[in-house]
Design a protein around this motif. Structure first.
Motif, short mmCIF file in Angstrom:
data_model
loop_
_atom_site.label_atom_id
_atom_site.label_comp_id
_atom_site.label_asym_id
_atom_site.label_seq_id
_atom_site.Cartn_x
_atom_site.Cartn_y
_atom_site.Cartn_z
N GLU A 83 1.32 10.41 8.68
CA GLU A 83 2.64 10.95 8.98
C GLU A 83 3.59 10.98 7.78
N THR A 84 3.23 10.31 6.68
CA THR A 84 4.15 10.13 5.57
C THR A 84 3.88 11.12 4.45
N GLN A 85 4.96 11.59 3.83
CA GLN A 85 4.86 12.48 2.68
C GLN A 85 4.83 11.64 1.39
N ALA A 86 3.88 11.93 0.52
CA ALA A 86 3.76 11.18 -0.74
C ALA A 86 4.87 11.62 -1.72
N PRO A 87 5.33 10.69 -2.59
CA PRO A 87 4.96 9.27 -2.70
C PRO A 87 5.82 8.41 -1.77
N ALA A 88 5.20 7.43 -1.14
CA ALA A 88 5.94 6.58 -0.20
C ALA A 88 5.18 5.30 0.08
N LEU A 89 5.93 4.26 0.48
CA LEU A 89 5.34 2.99 0.90
C LEU A 89 4.88 3.12 2.34
N VAL A 90 3.62 2.77 2.60
CA VAL A 90 3.09 2.87 3.97
C VAL A 90 2.73 1.51 4.55
N ARG A 125 -20.52 10.61 -12.13
CA ARG A 125 -19.52 11.66 -12.22
C ARG A 125 -18.34 11.20 -13.06
N ASN A 126 -17.70 12.13 -13.71
CA ASN A 126 -16.54 11.83 -14.54
C ASN A 126 -15.31 11.67 -13.66
N ILE A 127 -14.34 10.85 -14.13
CA ILE A 127 -13.13 10.63 -13.34
C ILE A 127 -12.37 11.93 -13.10
N THR A 128 -12.49 12.87 -14.03
CA THR A 128 -11.79 14.16 -13.85
C THR A 128 -12.41 14.98 -12.73
N ASP A 129 -13.66 14.67 -12.36
CA ASP A 129 -14.28 15.34 -11.22
C ASP A 129 -13.88 14.71 -9.89
N MET A 130 -13.40 13.47 -9.94
CA MET A 130 -13.06 12.73 -8.72
C MET A 130 -11.60 12.87 -8.35
N LEU A 131 -10.73 12.90 -9.36
CA LEU A 131 -9.29 13.00 -9.10
C LEU A 131 -8.71 14.17 -9.87
N LYS A 132 -7.75 14.85 -9.26
CA LYS A 132 -7.07 15.99 -9.87
C LYS A 132 -5.56 15.75 -9.82
N PRO A 133 -4.83 16.21 -10.83
CA PRO A 133 -3.36 16.10 -10.77
C PRO A 133 -2.81 16.77 -9.52
N GLY A 134 -1.89 16.08 -8.86
CA GLY A 134 -1.31 16.58 -7.61
C GLY A 134 -2.03 16.11 -6.37
N GLN A 135 -3.20 15.52 -6.52
CA GLN A 135 -3.97 15.04 -5.36
C GLN A 135 -3.30 13.82 -4.74
N GLU A 136 -3.23 13.76 -3.42
CA GLU A 136 -2.64 12.63 -2.72
C GLU A 136 -3.72 11.61 -2.39
N ILE A 137 -3.45 10.36 -2.73
CA ILE A 137 -4.40 9.28 -2.49
C ILE A 137 -3.65 8.06 -1.97
N VAL A 138 -4.38 7.14 -1.34
CA VAL A 138 -3.79 5.89 -0.84
C VAL A 138 -4.24 4.77 -1.75
N ILE A 154 0.86 -1.19 0.00
CA ILE A 154 0.00 0.00 0.00
C ILE A 154 0.90 1.24 0.00
N TYR A 155 0.59 2.17 -0.89
CA TYR A 155 1.40 3.39 -1.07
C TYR A 155 0.55 4.63 -0.88
N LYS A 156 1.17 5.65 -0.38
CA LYS A 156 0.57 6.98 -0.41
C LYS A 156 1.15 7.65 -1.66
N GLY A 157 0.29 7.82 -2.65
CA GLY A 157 0.76 8.32 -3.93
C GLY A 157 0.21 9.68 -4.28
N ARG A 158 0.72 10.21 -5.38
CA ARG A 158 0.27 11.52 -5.87
C ARG A 158 -0.18 11.36 -7.32
N VAL A 159 -1.40 11.82 -7.63
CA VAL A 159 -1.93 11.72 -8.98
C VAL A 159 -1.06 12.56 -9.92
#
Length: 616
Positions: free
Chosen positions: A211-218, A101-114, A50-55
């Motif tokens: 506590e972790t800064q993206a992108p990183a393995l959590v 809803r369109n995927i562009t409405d759900m996720l934005k570039p730069g958004q942090e997700i797990v 599982i990663y904390k990633g950035r779109v």
């Protein structure tokens, strides 16, 4: 993993006896290697991590997003795998998702997700990701964003219903869970004990995400040994045998916490014979790299890998039926039935995934085709990996798919050939020589030099200097230039380099591998084709004709170079006593000897001998 027919037979450990010190049970010849799980240091599978990633990018046309999770390639997240609290994700497109809803409405570039990896990076593709997180235990898979309780379909209906009742009383705190196949026979107390453990892992995960800064393995999935016993070791298995004390201790610790009743069935291998040899695992590993797989009756399979699919061809081979009344249709059907079982065994053993096409031998009768397909599907019932099989075609073709989660055994154990880049074929010496001929003609037009020294593989230069150097002489007559060659077998076949350009004497001095009177240690490889009694030695393609050397073929001797040509030389034996009728007039003591270094100067040359008139 090894398997055999029948029911697992277990012997309980006597009270007070250490499982570590008990002598392992003898190896039964009925066991066969069924599945291989490989993992290399520094190249572990990341499925389950599982990663904390950035779109990084959102592509509406693909209904997907690319997510930076800190690996070399961005991960791929499809719209179907998006899970956001309070947001209903649109389903796969083709019209069905227009009301959502369109995927562009759900996720934005730069958004942090797990996200969690559900498929390893394969070839040119990045990892496949999902936001529907799961944490696997032995009996259950905990889904923090899931709902309700599901039960594995691999269990029979009666056991599934019992487990549903046991799990209905569990407090999931608004999450979801899946009861695994390994939970067969488990009680409510077992499920509750594991759920507490999974809750703790979930709390640790949430803390690391915060506590972790993206992108990183959590969260990192367990290593291979723990994953295998956690996911497949059950009452159907007789024992787990480990040859590493540290791994043995880890597995004992794992089962003590999750399934105490299985602790006594984990053995430490302490025999002198290596574990892999005792259970014939080494043979199975080697067999996975072979293109051909033999069948018991004499038929065989040919397995070919392509970019988009794997093709398996069934051949009757040496099997011609049994008895005087054997018919062709019966022979074909017998071969195909054997092949159906072996195909599934190879799919599991090699972990082949993706699209698979099986070319069975054509059968005229529909009932025989149905029997083969039934055998194939029955064998696939033992495969834990998800498969889908299409009906057999009139041509005997079966199309199927097998889930591809990680790299197969072949991909892990091998690398592409540096010579052919994985193509399996290279240009022949003749083809390369034709290409070099064009380059030599172009070179002759560009240079003012009288002679040219070229470096290339001896097998290629032999195409020019063989057959009395007819090809070479033709080129020289038409271009007005002299060409000389040198090289070694270690050069790539397509190696072409100009070493020297100059007048003929200058280039010839550099090109000749030996000098008259020089002594060389050679291996005499074959009798001379045109001169009875003489033999031939070869040094990097350069031919040395040895007078009276026929009787010494296959031996190593010291010879003295008598005549030197640019494509071949003539030599005499100096370390053997000449026979009375030997036609050699050389007095080896009458002339001073020049000892050359072993093997000469390593130049390439021709395959034809030269006479005294050929020395140039």
């Amino acid at each position: 993993m090894l398997e055999t027919s029948g029911t697992a037979s277990r012997k309980s450990t006597p009270a007070g006896t250490s499982r570590r010190r008990r002598k392992p049970a003898p190896v039964s010849s009925d066991y066969k290697v069924a599945e291989l799980y490989l993992e290399r240091r520094g190249n572990r599978s990341i499925v389950g991590n599982i990663y904390k990633g950035r779109v990084d990018n959102v592509l509406a046309g693909l209904e997907a997003a690319f997510v930076d999770i800190g690996l070399e390639k961005n991960g791929f997240l499809h719209v179907d795998e998006i899970v956001l609290p309070g947001v209903e994700a649109p389903r796969r497109g083709r019209g069905g998702g227009r009301d959502g809803r369109n995927i562009t409405d759900m996720l934005k570039p730069g958004q942090e997700i797990v996200v969690q990896v559900v498929k390893d990076p394969l070839k040119t593709k990045g990892a496949r990701l999902s936001m529907d997180l799961t944490i696997a235990g032995r009996y259950m898979v905990y889904a923090p964003y899931g709902e309700g309780v599901g039960v594995s379909r691999r269990l029979d209906e009666k056991e599934r219903e019992r487990l549903r009742k046991e799990a209905a009383k569990l407090e999931l705190n608004g999450a979801g869970a899946i009861i695994r196949t390994a939970a067969q026979g488990a009680k409510r107390a077992d499920l509750e004990r594991e759920l507490v453990y999974l809750f703790k892992l979930g709390e640790v995960l949430q803390k690391r995400v915060a506590e972790t800064q993206a992108p990183a393995l959590v969260f990192q999935e367990a290593d291979l040994s723990v994953r295998v016993v956690r996911d497949i070791f059950s009452a159907d298995f007789e024992r787990a045998v480990v040859d590493d004390p540290k791994q043995h201790h880890r597995l004992l610790s794992f089962f003590s916490r999750t399934a105490p009743e299985l602790v006594e069935h984990v053995e430490l291998w302490e025999e002198e014979e290596p574990l892999f040899e005792a259970f014939h695992v080494e043979e199975a590993l080697d067999s996975t790299l072979s293109r051909r797989v033999d069948l018991p009756s004499g038929g065989y399979l040919i397995i070919d890998y392509a970019e988009a699919l794997t093709v398996i061809d069934v051949n009757s081979g040496s099997f011609i039926g049994r008895g005087k009344g054997a018919r062709l249709e019966d022979t074909i059907t017998k071969t195909n039935l054997e092949a159906a079982d072996e195909v599934v065994r190879q799919l599991r053993l090699r972990d082949i995934g993706g699209i698979i096409v099986i070319d069975f031998i054509d059968m005229a009768r529909a009932r025989n085709r149905d029997a083969v397909l039934k055998t194939l599907r029955k064998a696939l019932d033992e495969d834990r990996t998800k498969t889908f099989v299409v009906e057999i075609s009139p041509l005997g073709l079966v199309e199927m798919t097998r889930q591809n989660v990680t790299e197969g055994v072949r991909e892990i154990m091998t690398r592409p050939c540096p010579t052919c880049d994985g193509e399996g074929v290279i240009k022949s010496e003749e083809t390369i020589a034709i290409e070099f001929e064009r380059r030599m003609r172009d070179l002759a037009k560009e240079t003012e030099a009288e002679a040219i020294l070229l470096q290339m593989n001896p097998r290629v230069s032999a195409e020019f200097t063989g057959n009395d150097a007819r090809v070479l002489h033709t080129i020289e007559e038409e271009t007005g230039k002299w060409f000389h060659f040198e090289g070694s077998e270690g050069l790539p076949l397509d190696h072409f380099r100009v070493l020297l350009e100059g007048d003929r004497e200058q280039v010839l001095e550099r090109a000749l591998p030996f000098r008259e009177g020089e002594e060389v240690h050679v291996e005499i490889v074959e009798p001379h084709m045109y001169s009875p009694g003489d033999a031939v030695a070869k040094i990097d393609g350069y031919i040395i004709s040895i007078r009276g050397g026929t009787k010494y073929v296959g031996e190593k001797h010291v010879v003295r170079i008598d005549e030197v040509g640019r494509t071949s030389a003539v030599a005499s034996l100096v370390d053997v006593v000449a026979a009375p009728d030997d036609d050699s007039d050389d007095d080896v003591e009458s002339k001073p000897r020049r000892r050359g270094r072993r093997g000469g100067r390593r130049r390439s040359g021709a395959k034809a001998p030269v006479s005294s008139s050929s020395s140039e």
